[in-house]
Write an enzyme that holds these catalytic residues in place. Sequence first.
Site, PDB file in Angstrom:
ATOM      1  N   GLU A  99       0.822  -1.205   0.000  1.00 30.35           N
ATOM      2  CA  GLU A  99       0.000   0.000   0.000  1.00 30.35           C
ATOM      3  C   GLU A  99       0.863   1.264   0.000  1.00 30.35           C
ATOM      4  O   GLU A  99       0.584   2.229  -0.715  1.00 30.35           O
ATOM      5  CB  GLU A  99      -0.931  -0.012   1.212  1.00 30.35           C
ATOM      6  CG  GLU A  99      -1.987   1.068   1.140  1.00 30.35           C
ATOM      7  CD  GLU A  99      -3.201   0.728   1.967  1.00 30.35           C
ATOM      8  OE1 GLU A  99      -3.747  -0.383   1.785  1.00 30.35           O
ATOM      9  OE2 GLU A  99      -3.597   1.542   2.805  1.00 30.35           O
ATOM     10  N   GLU A 151     -10.571  -0.066   8.650  1.00 26.98           N
ATOM     11  CA  GLU A 151     -10.520  -0.728   7.335  1.00 26.98           C
ATOM     12  C   GLU A 151     -11.905  -0.750   6.682  1.00 26.98           C
ATOM     13  O   GLU A 151     -12.055  -0.464   5.493  1.00 26.98           O
ATOM     14  CB  GLU A 151     -10.000  -2.169   7.475  1.00 26.98           C
ATOM     15  CG  GLU A 151      -8.561  -2.274   7.960  1.00 26.98           C
ATOM     16  CD  GLU A 151      -7.521  -1.872   6.922  1.00 26.98           C
ATOM     17  OE1 GLU A 151      -7.705  -0.854   6.235  1.00 26.98           O
ATOM     18  OE2 GLU A 151      -6.503  -2.582   6.821  1.00 26.98           O
ATOM     19  N   GLU A 221     -12.852   9.923  11.101  1.00 22.90           N
ATOM     20  CA  GLU A 221     -12.956   9.631   9.661  1.00 22.90           C
ATOM     21  C   GLU A 221     -13.720  10.747   8.935  1.00 22.90           C
ATOM     22  O   GLU A 221     -13.338  11.153   7.839  1.00 22.90           O
ATOM     23  CB  GLU A 221     -13.640   8.277   9.417  1.00 22.90           C
ATOM     24  CG  GLU A 221     -12.761   7.073   9.736  1.00 22.90           C
ATOM     25  CD  GLU A 221     -11.660   6.811   8.698  1.00 22.90           C
ATOM     26  OE1 GLU A 221     -11.749   7.323   7.573  1.00 22.90           O
ATOM     27  OE2 GLU A 221     -10.710   6.091   9.041  1.00 22.90           O
TER      28      GLU A 221
HETATM   29  C1  LIG Z   1      -8.158   7.930   6.992  1.00 22.21           C
HETATM   30  C2  LIG Z   1      -8.074   6.498   6.619  1.00 22.21           C
HETATM   31  N1  LIG Z   1      -8.927   5.645   7.150  1.00 22.21           N
HETATM   32  C3  LIG Z   1      -8.885   4.350   6.822  1.00 22.21           C
HETATM   33  C4  LIG Z   1      -7.934   3.872   5.957  1.00 22.21           C
HETATM   34  C5  LIG Z   1      -7.983   2.413   5.584  1.00 22.21           C
HETATM   35  O1  LIG Z   1      -7.064   1.676   5.630  1.00 22.21           O
HETATM   36  C6  LIG Z   1      -7.021   4.796   5.428  1.00 22.21           C
HETATM   37  N2  LIG Z   1      -6.054   4.403   4.548  1.00 22.21           N
HETATM   38  N3  LIG Z   1      -7.113   6.092   5.778  1.00 22.21           N
END
Ligand SMILES: Cc1ncc(CO)c(N)n1
Length: 232
Positions: A99, A151, A221
Amino acid sequence: MDKMEGKTRGEERKIGVIETWSRKHRLLFDGVTRHPLVLSIRDGSINIASFKKWLAQDYLFVRAFVPFVASVLIKAWKESDESGDMEIILGGVASLENEIAWFKREASKWGVSLSEVVPQQANKKYCGLLESLMNPEVGYTVAITAFWAIEAVYQESFAHCIEEGSKPPPELKETCERWGNEAFAKYCQSLQNIANRRLQKASDEELKKTEVMLLNVLEHEVDFWNMSQGNV
Ligand SMILES: Cc1ncc(CO)c(N)n1
């Protein structure tokens, strides 16, 4: 023991605590997975500057996410009642290498210089939450549920962007596929199963702590999407 309370716990056991909480906090969940920024990817109207900002900030977030996931792995090793948990979490740690490489490639494609990215307030706060969850005093049940939530919201958000009837910009399709694909959905389901198994056995105090943490994650989030959109 109170009869109704016993019944309520019984119900939760059948459908799973996670599902119960997803229903109870539907508005907040939708606030993340149906955020205006997500909807703008889905309908193709996204401002590319927002995407670039998200990309750069999320790269920093993922770098902080690696030690968090490693801390969940340590908790699984110390506290888990099921040896299979470790392989699932280890798979999560391993996929983060890929990733990070993807973020670097994607950033260079868009002309985003990752070495110059300054973490924004919402990102710093969210990484601070991750760091607090790495504390050895935070139990496995809270940590694995946080891991699942972090996730799963991305899985749901990006899957929504590529569902039937969506028209995301072609150049963002690969990003959406990264979290919206079937294999990632299965992996999130495995994390959910672990979280449910732990929550089913949890004390009322642990349940409360975990639910509070979950709401906290969801709020961070929303703030993260807002920040990317330039609303913060
Ligand atoms: C802010 C955020 N939340 C979740 C993920 C998930 O992996 C990510 N990459 N970034």
